[in-house]
Design an enzyme around this catalytic site. Sequence first.
Site, PDB file in Angstrom:
ATOM      1  N   TRP A 138      -3.923   6.691   2.799  1.00  0.00           N
ATOM      2  CA  TRP A 138      -5.360   6.412   2.936  1.00  0.00           C
ATOM      3  C   TRP A 138      -5.929   7.227   4.092  1.00  0.00           C
ATOM      4  O   TRP A 138      -5.254   7.422   5.111  1.00  0.00           O
ATOM      5  CB  TRP A 138      -5.595   4.931   3.250  1.00  0.00           C
ATOM      6  CG  TRP A 138      -5.801   4.033   2.064  1.00  0.00           C
ATOM      7  CD1 TRP A 138      -6.993   3.595   1.562  1.00  0.00           C
ATOM      8  CD2 TRP A 138      -4.795   3.422   1.235  1.00  0.00           C
ATOM      9  NE1 TRP A 138      -6.778   2.755   0.486  1.00  0.00           N
ATOM     10  CE2 TRP A 138      -5.455   2.640   0.263  1.00  0.00           C
ATOM     11  CE3 TRP A 138      -3.394   3.479   1.221  1.00  0.00           C
ATOM     12  CZ2 TRP A 138      -4.773   1.907  -0.699  1.00  0.00           C
ATOM     13  CZ3 TRP A 138      -2.711   2.751   0.253  1.00  0.00           C
ATOM     14  CH2 TRP A 138      -3.408   1.984  -0.697  1.00  0.00           C
ATOM     15  N   LEU A 139      -7.198   7.621   3.933  1.00  0.00           N
ATOM     16  CA  LEU A 139      -7.809   8.496   4.930  1.00  0.00           C
ATOM     17  C   LEU A 139      -7.856   7.875   6.330  1.00  0.00           C
ATOM     18  O   LEU A 139      -7.262   8.386   7.278  1.00  0.00           O
ATOM     19  CB  LEU A 139      -9.229   8.872   4.470  1.00  0.00           C
ATOM     20  CG  LEU A 139      -9.948  10.053   5.092  1.00  0.00           C
ATOM     21  CD1 LEU A 139     -11.241  10.318   4.345  1.00  0.00           C
ATOM     22  CD2 LEU A 139     -10.230   9.973   6.536  1.00  0.00           C
ATOM     23  N   TRP A 140      -8.574   6.754   6.469  1.00  0.00           N
ATOM     24  CA  TRP A 140      -8.730   6.282   7.852  1.00  0.00           C
ATOM     25  C   TRP A 140      -7.454   5.669   8.395  1.00  0.00           C
ATOM     26  O   TRP A 140      -7.208   5.691   9.591  1.00  0.00           O
ATOM     27  CB  TRP A 140      -9.994   5.461   8.058  1.00  0.00           C
ATOM     28  CG  TRP A 140     -10.097   4.028   7.665  1.00  0.00           C
ATOM     29  CD1 TRP A 140      -9.357   3.358   6.754  1.00  0.00           C
ATOM     30  CD2 TRP A 140     -11.036   3.072   8.221  1.00  0.00           C
ATOM     31  NE1 TRP A 140      -9.789   2.065   6.668  1.00  0.00           N
ATOM     32  CE2 TRP A 140     -10.810   1.864   7.552  1.00  0.00           C
ATOM     33  CE3 TRP A 140     -12.036   3.123   9.184  1.00  0.00           C
ATOM     34  CZ2 TRP A 140     -11.560   0.707   7.833  1.00  0.00           C
ATOM     35  CZ3 TRP A 140     -12.770   1.984   9.455  1.00  0.00           C
ATOM     36  CH2 TRP A 140     -12.535   0.789   8.791  1.00  0.00           C
ATOM     37  N   GLU A 200      -1.585  -7.205   9.253  1.00  0.00           N
ATOM     38  CA  GLU A 200      -2.738  -6.416   8.797  1.00  0.00           C
ATOM     39  C   GLU A 200      -4.011  -6.907   9.497  1.00  0.00           C
ATOM     40  O   GLU A 200      -4.840  -6.119   9.939  1.00  0.00           O
ATOM     41  CB  GLU A 200      -2.841  -6.579   7.277  1.00  0.00           C
ATOM     42  CG  GLU A 200      -3.785  -5.652   6.560  1.00  0.00           C
ATOM     43  CD  GLU A 200      -3.759  -5.919   5.047  1.00  0.00           C
ATOM     44  OE1 GLU A 200      -3.034  -6.835   4.579  1.00  0.00           O
ATOM     45  OE2 GLU A 200      -4.497  -5.214   4.323  1.00  0.00           O
ATOM     46  N   TYR A 234       0.845  -1.207   0.000  1.00  0.00           N
ATOM     47  CA  TYR A 234       0.000   0.000   0.000  1.00  0.00           C
ATOM     48  C   TYR A 234       0.877   1.252   0.000  1.00  0.00           C
ATOM     49  O   TYR A 234       1.018   1.913   1.033  1.00  0.00           O
ATOM     50  CB  TYR A 234      -0.880   0.031   1.253  1.00  0.00           C
ATOM     51  CG  TYR A 234      -1.800  -1.157   1.459  1.00  0.00           C
ATOM     52  CD1 TYR A 234      -2.930  -1.338   0.664  1.00  0.00           C
ATOM     53  CD2 TYR A 234      -1.561  -2.080   2.475  1.00  0.00           C
ATOM     54  CE1 TYR A 234      -3.793  -2.421   0.876  1.00  0.00           C
ATOM     55  CE2 TYR A 234      -2.423  -3.158   2.698  1.00  0.00           C
ATOM     56  CZ  TYR A 234      -3.531  -3.317   1.891  1.00  0.00           C
ATOM     57  OH  TYR A 234      -4.381  -4.375   2.107  1.00  0.00           O
ATOM     58  N   ASP A 244     -13.766  -3.522   2.736  1.00  0.00           N
ATOM     59  CA  ASP A 244     -13.979  -3.798   1.315  1.00  0.00           C
ATOM     60  C   ASP A 244     -14.956  -4.924   0.941  1.00  0.00           C
ATOM     61  O   ASP A 244     -15.847  -4.733   0.153  1.00  0.00           O
ATOM     62  CB  ASP A 244     -12.629  -4.065   0.634  1.00  0.00           C
ATOM     63  CG  ASP A 244     -11.647  -2.924   0.860  1.00  0.00           C
ATOM     64  OD1 ASP A 244     -11.962  -1.995   1.627  1.00  0.00           O
ATOM     65  OD2 ASP A 244     -10.553  -2.955   0.291  1.00  0.00           O
ATOM     66  N   ARG A 304      -7.326 -13.095   0.625  1.00  0.00           N
ATOM     67  CA  ARG A 304      -7.720 -11.862  -0.075  1.00  0.00           C
ATOM     68  C   ARG A 304      -9.113 -12.004  -0.677  1.00  0.00           C
ATOM     69  O   ARG A 304      -9.752 -13.051  -0.566  1.00  0.00           O
ATOM     70  CB  ARG A 304      -6.716 -11.553  -1.207  1.00  0.00           C
ATOM     71  CG  ARG A 304      -5.287 -11.495  -0.774  1.00  0.00           C
ATOM     72  CD  ARG A 304      -5.033 -10.538   0.361  1.00  0.00           C
ATOM     73  NE  ARG A 304      -5.086  -9.130   0.001  1.00  0.00           N
ATOM     74  CZ  ARG A 304      -4.898  -8.129   0.853  1.00  0.00           C
ATOM     75  NH1 ARG A 304      -4.660  -8.383   2.127  1.00  0.00           N
ATOM     76  NH2 ARG A 304      -4.959  -6.883   0.463  1.00  0.00           N
ATOM     77  N   GLY A 355     -14.143   1.073   3.965  1.00  0.00           N
ATOM     78  CA  GLY A 355     -12.867   0.530   4.434  1.00  0.00           C
ATOM     79  C   GLY A 355     -12.950  -0.958   4.737  1.00  0.00           C
ATOM     80  O   GLY A 355     -11.951  -1.586   5.042  1.00  0.00           O
TER      81      GLY A 355
HETATM   82  C1  GLC Z   1      -7.557  -2.050   2.331  1.00  0.00           C
HETATM   83  C2  GLC Z   1      -8.502  -1.986   3.531  1.00  0.00           C
HETATM   84  C3  GLC Z   1      -8.802  -0.539   3.875  1.00  0.00           C
HETATM   85  C4  GLC Z   1      -7.499   0.222   4.095  1.00  0.00           C
HETATM   86  C5  GLC Z   1      -6.542   0.052   2.895  1.00  0.00           C
HETATM   87  C6  GLC Z   1      -5.157   0.593   3.194  1.00  0.00           C
HETATM   88  O1  GLC Z   1      -8.179  -1.558   1.181  1.00  0.00           O
HETATM   89  O2  GLC Z   1      -9.656  -2.677   3.250  1.00  0.00           O
HETATM   90  O3  GLC Z   1      -9.595  -0.459   5.029  1.00  0.00           O
HETATM   91  O4  GLC Z   1      -7.758   1.556   4.307  1.00  0.00           O
HETATM   92  O5  GLC Z   1      -6.395  -1.311   2.581  1.00  0.00           O
HETATM   93  O6  GLC Z   1      -4.617  -0.002   4.332  1.00  0.00           O
END
Ligand code: GLC
Length: 439
Positions: A35-37, A411, A31, A169, A214, A167
Amino acid sequence: MTPQDEMMERAKAVLKTNDRGRFTVPAVEKYPHQWLWDSCFIAIGLRHLDVNRAQQEILSLFDAQWSNGMVPQMIFTPSTGIFQPHNVWQSWRSPYAPEGYSTSGITQTPVLAEAVVQIGEKLSPTERHNWYQQVWPPLLKYHEWLYAERDPYKEDLVVQIHPWETGLDNTPPWISEWQQYLMPWWMRLIAKTRLDSLISRSRSDTKQIPAEQRMTNLEVIGLSDAFLRLRRQNYDIQKILHKPYFAIADLTFNCVLIRANQHLKTIAAALREKLPDELVQSIKQTEKSLEELWDPASEQYYSRDFKSQKLLKELSIATLMPLYAGCISKDHANLLVKQLENDQVFGTAFPIPTVPLNSDWFNPECYWQGPTWVNTNWLIIDGLKRYGFKEHAAALSESTIEMINTSGFYEYFNPKNGKGLGIDNFAWTAALYLDLINS
Ligand code: GLC
């Protein structure tokens, strides 16, 4: 050094590795964007190490705020290449997209006000006042946008237009809705002929992580198709909601919004700012409207479909989120806590599974369809504390810490045996670990 101190050092090292100066990526290879949250949870941990850096984490989200007020779910790290996400999302199709940033065209569960207040707790009164003053305009604008764009019929619950906005998914309420009603004929054909296996090779996530952990190929195709529909509408919400595809008032999203609204009011009071009347009205009504999501027969809350107005009665971690919202009755809270205690429901050895054991969807290793995630635990621990379930909160905090001590900064985790799943060195796991230890 005690084993606990050693783990704290490791948590700090994870955050350092993922630090990009002004923001933190969730995991270096898997990643590599913001990302927001994720950034909100990361800031909640970072405030214990370096409060200025935690502030920066939040400010960098506002830097890419859209001119209509939306804070995007993803802000892309500049990169070249045709298949890079900024070229795929093409946020420039919207007149509201910010100059100088490429972002996704949707938002994500609004934990922002929570992070702002948590950071504020680490500041002196004067510094806190300055901090609140700094973030007030963009934060207010974001909350106003949520209601203006996502509550077009003044139902006082905001609607999400893609599962990525939650979030969570591939959480069952959304995926089951898609499987039953939304999936187009050509995708059903792909499913029938098993042609979806053709995309296995092009998936980068399953190169690093076992495929069983996944989303399925079909889910990936489905969510990508849903995203392309939004892009075709240039992320114009009026067009999107005119003929909606995915459109759900998601329970987790709305519960987090309710708590964020409470924080917004706290910030406004500290600054002696007056919230706009319309927003005050919406805030009040959202707490009431949450009760429309209660199903007396099963004694729990659900997400609601925007078009049909039907409750989506699939079980998931969202069931417990009204504890975090904090506005439900003590009776309802007691009923939810009973589910948490029940070892046939959410009471696994390493709680809380993101899908309870009594759901057909439960799969202990598959992403948001069963594994325990540290961020959802954090939200529920916070809610339990505020409802006075101090022992439950302490037990959940301890089991979360133990799970990470045993398996590492993964994760997500198998709720039955605590095994680490998904990617290692995951930033919010490290950040919230630090917060749980220090709280
Ligand atoms: C995945 C998770 C999401 C998170 C992103 C980055 O898409 O589902 O909640 O923000 O990864 O970690």
